[in-house]
Design an enzyme around this catalytic site. Structure first.
Site, PDB file in Angstrom:
ATOM      1  N   ASP A 111      32.371  37.251  39.264  1.00  0.00           N
ATOM      2  CA  ASP A 111      31.457  36.336  38.579  1.00  0.00           C
ATOM      3  C   ASP A 111      30.956  35.277  39.557  1.00  0.00           C
ATOM      4  O   ASP A 111      31.612  34.984  40.559  1.00  0.00           O
ATOM      5  CB  ASP A 111      32.177  35.627  37.422  1.00  0.00           C
ATOM      6  CG  ASP A 111      32.630  36.604  36.346  1.00  0.00           C
ATOM      7  OD1 ASP A 111      32.044  37.693  36.254  1.00  0.00           O
ATOM      8  OD2 ASP A 111      33.576  36.253  35.617  1.00  0.00           O
TER       9      ASP A 111
HETATM   10  N1  URA Z   1      37.670  38.829  35.853  1.00  0.00           N
HETATM   11  C1  URA Z   1      36.769  37.887  35.491  1.00  0.00           C
HETATM   12  O1  URA Z   1      36.771  37.433  34.351  1.00  0.00           O
HETATM   13  N2  URA Z   1      35.897  37.458  36.415  1.00  0.00           N
HETATM   14  C2  URA Z   1      35.859  37.910  37.676  1.00  0.00           C
HETATM   15  O2  URA Z   1      35.038  37.460  38.475  1.00  0.00           O
HETATM   16  C3  URA Z   1      36.785  38.898  38.047  1.00  0.00           C
HETATM   17  C4  URA Z   1      37.674  39.346  37.112  1.00  0.00           C
END
Ligand code: URA
Length: 235
Positions: A111
């Site tokens: 993310d």
């Molecule tokens: N899980 C998440 O919620 N976000 C990420 O970036 C990676 C794994």
């Protein structure tokens, strides 16, 4: 000599230069004039000259490798996508690598606000191998929580029978290591969309900071955010 060259995998020099991002195919003539490109010590000026990758020097340096895999400590605020407005993770790479064709892509995604270990590659086969749900590639996250743990999270995550909102199948068992009541390490072998945030949402908590310590055995302890290095391993 001709026999020897026949045994090599030869391609046009402009094909190498453009696929490795040195210049576009149409710029090759100018590039060859402005840069010293040698093939077995002979200066190359003609874009159609056939060469093999390993015996070319550009201004005294070997060509970038034909397949490239990079480990980065992803900073917060950059996006793992090729087509998004905002700062793309690829903009942190040298321009020449950004010009490569096939393109360098992230292996899976983090993310925008997540930091830590991410691999980038132009090797489609490797990308597929490390993102395939069948391969159980290990990821370890350091998770900072908004609220204190309730106490049953470890058991819930290890059970292998939690079904996240919108999913049909349960998650595979995940390991939780508790550092304090708002700081944990979570080891998972899947990579579902927003998986870690959704797992803690499932327990009624909220992730306020997420950092990936390890992906497929690669750690970024030696890299500052935004730093990267080429991975030379044979996968
Ligand atoms: N899980 C998440 O919620 N976000 C990420 O970036 C990676 C794994």
């Amino acid at each position: 000599n001709i026999q020897f060259l026949r045994g090599l995998n030869m391609k046009r020099v402009d094909a190498y230069l453009s696929s490795l991002g040195y210049c576009s195919r149409s710029e090759a003539k100018k590039f060859l004039k402005q840069n010293e490109v040698l093939f077995f010590e002979n200066r190359v000026f003609n874009p159609s000259t056939k060469v093999n990758h390993d015996n070319v020097l550009v201004n005294g340096e070997k060509l970038d490798s034909e397949k490239i895999t990079i480990l980065m400590n992803k900073p917060s605020g950059v996006i793992c996508s090729h087509n998004d407005s905002g700062v793309l993770i690829y903009s942190l790479l040298p321009q020449r690598w950004q010009n490569r064709n096939p393109k360098i892509s992230t292996i899976g995604r983090l993310d925008m606000d997540t930091t830590g270990a991410i691999l980038l590659t132009d090797d489609g086969e490797l990308n597929h191998k490390l993102t395939s749900p069948k391969k159980d590639v290990k990821k370890i996250y350091e998770v900072t929580l908004q609220n204190p743990l309730k106490g049953d999270e470890k058991e819930i995550f290890e059970s292998g029978n939690i079904i996240l909102n919108g999913e049909e199948k349960p998650l595979k068992p995940a390991k939780l290591t508790i550092l304090n009541d708002k700081l944990v390490h979570l080891e998972i072998v899947e990579g579902k969309y927003h998986q870690v945030k959704r797992m803690f949402a499932y327990t009624g908590n909220k992730v306020v900071k997420l950092h990936r310590l390890e992906f497929a055995g690669f750690r970024v302890d030696d890299l500052k955010e935004g730093e990267f290095r080429v991975i030379e391993d044979k996968f």
